[in-house]
Design an enzyme around this catalytic site. Structure first.
Site, PDB file in Angstrom:
ATOM      1  N   CYS A   1       0.560  -1.292  -0.603  1.00 60.27           N
ATOM      2  CA  CYS A   1      -0.136   0.123   0.178  1.00 60.27           C
ATOM      3  C   CYS A   1       0.530   1.028   0.289  1.00 60.27           C
ATOM      4  CB  CYS A   1      -0.833  -0.106   0.615  1.00 60.27           C
ATOM      5  SG  CYS A   1      -1.762   1.323   1.810  1.00 60.27           S
TER       6      CYS A   1
ATOM      7  N   CYS B   1       0.548   3.587   2.884  1.00 60.96           N
ATOM      8  CA  CYS B   1       0.449   3.742   3.927  1.00 60.96           C
ATOM      9  C   CYS B   1       2.529   3.298   4.567  1.00 60.96           C
ATOM     10  CB  CYS B   1       0.610   1.906   4.064  1.00 60.96           C
ATOM     11  SG  CYS B   1      -1.007   0.809   4.377  1.00 60.96           S
TER      12      CYS B   1
END
Length: 143
Positions: free
Chosen positions: A58, A61
């Site tokens: 991600c 993230c």
């Protein structure tokens, strides 16, 4: 300020597993038992837990991970945990994780607040609000 929606395990690229989500005072949770132990430790020590449910693939993230580590170093009175949703799929599902990163603020194992997405100002704001709510209020007495 983005977030990633859930991704199927067979879509993962193994080269992504080199991303460092733990560091500073962030503790990586790899089993449900270690989660339970950290929550018990925090409860015993009266600490607020900030839990980051994220994924190595991600982008948002990865973007917020260094900031999360920085926050952990600035706020040693709190416990910072990182959970890889792909490593602990069932556990993450039990927390109703629909997008990553998702941050939970917990006290005595109970949710105080939640943030979905890699929004640095909002993460800091929520963290400070939770901290402020824990500061004992000094009563002023008039003489």
């Amino acid at each position: 300020m983005g977030h990633c929606l859930a991704k199927h395990a067979n879509d993962l690229d193994s080269s992504d597993h080199n991303i460092e989500f733990a560091g500073g005072n962030v503790q990586l949770i790899t089993t449900e038992e270690s989660w339970d132990q950290k929550i018990a430790d925090a409860k015993r020590d009266g600490k607020i837990v900030v839990a980051n449910f994220s994924a190595t693939w991600c982008g948002p993230c990865r973007m917020i991970a260094p900031f999360y580590v920085e926050l952990s170093e600035k706020h040693p009175s709190m416990m910072f945990l990182a959970v890889d949703v792909d490593e602990l799929t069932g556990f993450s599902t039990s927390w109703d994780i629909k997008a990553t990163p998702t941050f939970f603020f917990l006290k005595d194992g109970q949710q105080l607040d939640k943030l979905v997405g890699a929004n640095k100002p909002e993460l800091q704001k929520k963290l400070l609000a939770v901290l402020d709510s824990e500061v004992p209020v000094q009563e002023t007495q008039s003489s």
